[in-house]
Design a protein around this motif. Structure first.
Motif, mmCIF file in Angstrom:
data_model
loop_
_atom_site.group_PDB
_atom_site.id
_atom_site.type_symbol
_atom_site.label_atom_id
_atom_site.label_comp_id
_atom_site.label_asym_id
_atom_site.label_seq_id
_atom_site.Cartn_x
_atom_site.Cartn_y
_atom_site.Cartn_z
ATOM 1 N N ARG A 1 -16.503 4.800 58.523
ATOM 2 C CA ARG A 1 -15.200 4.426 59.075
ATOM 3 C C ARG A 1 -14.986 2.912 58.983
ATOM 4 N NH1 ARG A 1 -14.844 7.585 64.776
ATOM 5 N NH2 ARG A 1 -12.855 6.471 64.864
ATOM 6 N N PHE A 2 -16.048 2.175 59.222
ATOM 7 C CA PHE A 2 -15.989 0.718 59.094
ATOM 8 C C PHE A 2 -15.714 0.322 57.646
ATOM 9 C CE2 PHE A 2 -18.425 -3.175 58.082
ATOM 10 C CZ PHE A 2 -17.773 -4.087 58.904
ATOM 11 N N TRP A 3 -16.415 0.945 56.713
ATOM 12 C CA TRP A 3 -16.277 0.648 55.286
ATOM 13 C C TRP A 3 -14.869 0.974 54.789
ATOM 14 C CZ3 TRP A 3 -19.981 2.985 51.018
ATOM 15 C CH2 TRP A 3 -19.917 2.172 49.876
ATOM 16 N N ASN A 4 -14.370 2.133 55.189
ATOM 17 C CA ASN A 4 -13.036 2.538 54.739
ATOM 18 C C ASN A 4 -11.923 1.692 55.351
ATOM 19 O OD1 ASN A 4 -13.927 4.594 53.036
ATOM 20 N ND2 ASN A 4 -13.940 6.113 54.685
ATOM 21 N N GLN B 1 -10.047 -2.979 50.097
ATOM 22 C CA GLN B 1 -10.606 -2.524 48.822
ATOM 23 C C GLN B 1 -12.077 -2.152 49.036
ATOM 24 O OE1 GLN B 1 -8.861 -2.074 46.054
ATOM 25 N NE2 GLN B 1 -6.973 -2.926 46.933
ATOM 26 N N PRO B 2 -12.351 -1.001 49.635
ATOM 27 C CA PRO B 2 -13.745 -0.655 49.940
ATOM 28 C C PRO B 2 -14.635 -0.568 48.703
ATOM 29 C CG PRO B 2 -12.281 1.228 50.310
ATOM 30 C CD PRO B 2 -11.417 0.035 50.101
ATOM 31 N N ASP B 3 -14.066 -0.210 47.541
ATOM 32 C CA ASP B 3 -14.879 -0.115 46.325
ATOM 33 C C ASP B 3 -15.422 -1.479 45.892
ATOM 34 O OD1 ASP B 3 -14.312 2.524 46.356
ATOM 35 O OD2 ASP B 3 -13.145 2.569 44.502
ATOM 36 N N ASP B 4 -14.764 -2.549 46.323
ATOM 37 C CA ASP B 4 -15.197 -3.880 45.921
ATOM 38 C C ASP B 4 -16.312 -4.428 46.804
ATOM 39 O OD1 ASP B 4 -13.304 -3.825 43.938
ATOM 40 O OD2 ASP B 4 -11.803 -4.963 45.068
ATOM 41 N N LEU B 5 -16.645 -3.701 47.869
ATOM 42 C CA LEU B 5 -17.673 -4.170 48.799
ATOM 43 C C LEU B 5 -18.986 -3.471 48.500
ATOM 44 C CD1 LEU B 5 -18.196 -5.948 51.337
ATOM 45 C CD2 LEU B 5 -17.704 -3.915 52.715
ATOM 46 N N TRP B 6 -19.981 -4.271 48.083
ATOM 47 C CA TRP B 6 -21.307 -3.715 47.785
ATOM 48 C C TRP B 6 -21.920 -3.145 49.055
ATOM 49 C CZ3 TRP B 6 -25.033 -1.315 45.842
ATOM 50 C CH2 TRP B 6 -26.367 -1.556 46.138
ATOM 51 N N LEU B 7 -22.609 -2.018 48.883
ATOM 52 C CA LEU B 7 -23.183 -1.293 50.011
ATOM 53 C C LEU B 7 -24.057 -2.191 50.884
ATOM 54 C CD1 LEU B 7 -23.178 1.616 51.117
ATOM 55 C CD2 LEU B 7 -25.254 2.041 49.795
ATOM 56 N N HIS C 1 -20.758 -10.200 37.944
ATOM 57 C CA HIS C 1 -20.501 -9.886 36.533
ATOM 58 C C HIS C 1 -19.415 -8.826 36.386
ATOM 59 C CE1 HIS C 1 -21.191 -9.083 32.298
ATOM 60 N NE2 HIS C 1 -21.377 -7.802 32.584
ATOM 61 N N LEU C 2 -19.450 -7.784 37.231
ATOM 62 C CA LEU C 2 -18.509 -6.669 37.096
ATOM 63 C C LEU C 2 -17.182 -6.924 37.792
ATOM 64 C CD1 LEU C 2 -20.976 -3.686 37.768
ATOM 65 C CD2 LEU C 2 -20.113 -4.445 35.547
ATOM 66 N N GLY C 3 -17.190 -7.788 38.787
ATOM 67 C CA GLY C 3 -15.994 -8.006 39.572
ATOM 68 C C GLY C 3 -15.710 -6.892 40.549
ATOM 69 N N ARG C 4 -16.717 -6.080 40.831
ATOM 70 C CA ARG C 4 -16.603 -4.978 41.790
ATOM 71 C C ARG C 4 -18.000 -4.646 42.316
ATOM 72 N NH1 ARG C 4 -19.068 -0.765 39.406
ATOM 73 N NH2 ARG C 4 -18.871 -0.487 37.135
ATOM 74 N N ALA C 5 -18.044 -3.772 43.317
ATOM 75 C CA ALA C 5 -19.342 -3.348 43.843
ATOM 76 C C ALA C 5 -20.058 -2.486 42.806
ATOM 77 C CB ALA C 5 -19.157 -2.559 45.133
ATOM 78 N N PRO C 6 -21.319 -2.759 42.507
ATOM 79 C CA PRO C 6 -22.043 -1.976 41.506
ATOM 80 C C PRO C 6 -22.501 -0.631 42.050
ATOM 81 C CG PRO C 6 -23.478 -3.649 42.425
ATOM 82 C CD PRO C 6 -22.126 -3.879 43.030
ATOM 83 N N TYR C 7 -22.669 0.324 41.141
ATOM 84 C CA TYR C 7 -23.282 1.600 41.504
ATOM 85 C C TYR C 7 -24.796 1.440 41.433
ATOM 86 C CZ TYR C 7 -18.549 3.100 40.405
ATOM 87 O OH TYR C 7 -17.171 3.222 40.359
ATOM 88 N N ILE C 8 -25.498 2.327 42.136
ATOM 89 C CA ILE C 8 -26.940 2.155 42.223
ATOM 90 C C ILE C 8 -27.607 2.304 40.862
ATOM 91 C CG2 ILE C 8 -27.418 4.573 42.789
ATOM 92 C CD1 ILE C 8 -29.201 1.461 44.216
ATOM 93 N N HIS C 9 -27.093 3.189 40.006
ATOM 94 C CA HIS C 9 -27.727 3.353 38.694
ATOM 95 C C HIS C 9 -27.524 2.098 37.838
ATOM 96 C CE1 HIS C 9 -23.599 4.504 37.528
ATOM 97 N NE2 HIS C 9 -23.954 4.160 36.302
ATOM 98 N N GLU C 10 -26.421 1.383 38.061
ATOM 99 C CA GLU C 10 -26.199 0.140 37.330
ATOM 100 C C GLU C 10 -27.158 -0.942 37.810
ATOM 101 O OE1 GLU C 10 -21.404 0.452 36.417
ATOM 102 O OE2 GLU C 10 -22.063 -0.233 38.391
ATOM 103 N N LEU C 11 -27.381 -0.992 39.124
ATOM 104 C CA LEU C 11 -28.340 -1.950 39.672
ATOM 105 C C LEU C 11 -29.727 -1.710 39.103
ATOM 106 C CD1 LEU C 11 -27.642 -2.193 43.513
ATOM 107 C CD2 LEU C 11 -27.375 -3.970 41.795
#
Length: 418
Positions: A258-261, A265-271, A354-364
């Protein structure tokens, strides 16, 4: 004389448990909104959608898994303590016989969700709990349910159980993920999880893959693997439930989502950044709980074994799935804790820039693994002993990890000729 002494002990035992049963269901508990009488099967069946019934025959069952009665909801407390004074005679006699080991008649129970509800033999169960029996023989009839019922379920938790049943009926979650992975104490958690999966996560899936999920199974397993499991590892590892008295770990997860949402732009915030902001906000709101949380977190991490560090790292990084042939360093203290910190710390920052957005774990994991870990691990594994290998990795990482992961140095430039 000995017989009389034993019988008097049984009478004293009844007096003790009767007092406990009355105290647990007294006026004060009712004024506080707590119904601490024993749970009944009828109440549970009204809260869930059960399947068919079958016989499992005679078997030994764990006494601690007996949580309710078929119909005698007013005679016992939730811990199977007697509440009626007229029960003294029969209860005392059964206590005397069971203490002597001369009463072994099977009780009769219904099984539902891995827990048992007594059809016949209530006094025997009450005595068995009072004297600390581990198993009792029972004739079992089973009522099908696609998930388990928690051991602490009582009348006050029926709304939570009903929420769990509705959640499964809408998502089919427990066909794909074990229900033991969800630890819930708050009634609205299940409805928020349904919204998270069917609304927020579905939209996220479409943004990430540019298509609708092929099935609910695809959507749920991806959500579980890439978000829920990692977030729950973090919550458990960092003892975040101590920041939320009365919450269990899945309840905390819902608060986190709920905090994240709530971000534009929640997708831009790294976990990892979201974790830190979430903890900081709730630490300020509840400073006493924050102090307990920090102490609990410190001692949990102090007690963490190298094997624990290794398992946590594997779950978060998804190395077994992404790189099953990865060279693995010895499970020495600090090695995989450092790998975990490298992955979710500086590597995440570099990739997000580099991506300008929050990365996915497989990308990390891909960046960290190829740019730094694999060549460094292969180099360190040329040493003979596990301690030499792990010690070299720790020393090299302190000096070279940041320059290599940020791209200011190439790893092959810093590794000596092998």
């Amino acid at each position: 004389m000995a017989h009389r002494i034993l019988y008097e002990r049984s009478q004293a035992a009844f007096s003790r448990v009767y007092h406990l049963g009355r105290r647990d269901t007294n006026l004060l508990s009712r004024l506080l909104g707590q119904d601490n009488r024993i749970l009944t099967l009828l109440e549970v069946l009204q809260a869930v959608q059960p399947g068919g019934e079958s016989s499992l025959g005679i078997q030994d069952i764990r006494v601690e898994d007996i949580i309710g009665s078929e119909s005698k909801g007013d005679d016992f407390s939730r811990d199977f303590y007697p509440r009626k004074p007229w029960m003294a005679g029969r209860w005392t006699t059964i206590h005397h016989l069971m203490s002597q080991g001369t009463l072994d008649q099977a009780i009769s129970v219904f099984e539902l969700g891995g827990r048992y509800f007594v059809r016949d033999g209530h006094h025997r169960v009450s005595v068995a709990k009072a004297i600390g029996r581990v198993f009792i023989t029972a004739e079992v009839r089973s009522i099908a349910l696609p998930y388990g019922i928690e051991a602490d379920t009582d009348r006050n938790m029926l709304a939570v159980l009903a929420g769990k049943d509705h959640f499964h009926s809408k998502t089919g979650m427990f066909h794909f993920v074990r229900d033991q992975e969800f630890r819930v104490q708050r009634r609205d958690t299940w409805s928020w999880l349904e919204r998270e999966i069917c609304d927020f996560n579905r939209q996220y899936f479409i943004r990430r893959f540019g298509r609708q999920p092929k099935s609910m199974e695809e959507q749920i397993t991806g959500w579980y693997k890439n978000l829920y499991r990692n977030a729950m590892d973090y919550i458990h590892h960092n003892s975040l439930a101590y920041l939320f008295p009365g919450y269990d770990e899945t309840d905390v997860f819902v608060e986190m989502i709920r905090f994240w949402n709530g971000f534009d732009q929640p997708d831009d915030l790294w976990l990892g950044d979201m974790y830190r902001q979430f903890v900081a906000r709730h630490s300020i709101k509840n400073p006493l709980a924050a102090l307990i949380h920090r102490g609990r977190r410190f001692f949990r991490q102090l007690a963490q074994s190298p094997e624990d560090e290794f398992r946590l790292f594997l779950r978060v990084s998804q190395i077994p799935d992404l790189y099953p042939e990865a060279p693995l360093l010895p499970h020495e203290p600090g090695v995989y804790r450092l790998c975990y910190q490298q992955l979710i710390g500086r590597t995440a920052q570099v990739l997000q820039q580099h991506l300008g957005r929050a990365p996915y774990i497989h990308e990390l994991t891909e960046l960290w693994y190829h740019r730094y870990y694999k060549p460094m691990a292969l180099f360190c594994l040329t040493r003979e002993s596990p301690k030499e290998q792990s010690g070299l990795f720790l020393r090299m990482s302190r000096r070279w990890f940041v320059p290599v992961i940020t791209g200011t140095r190439d790893i092959q430039e810093i590794l000596p000729d092998q």
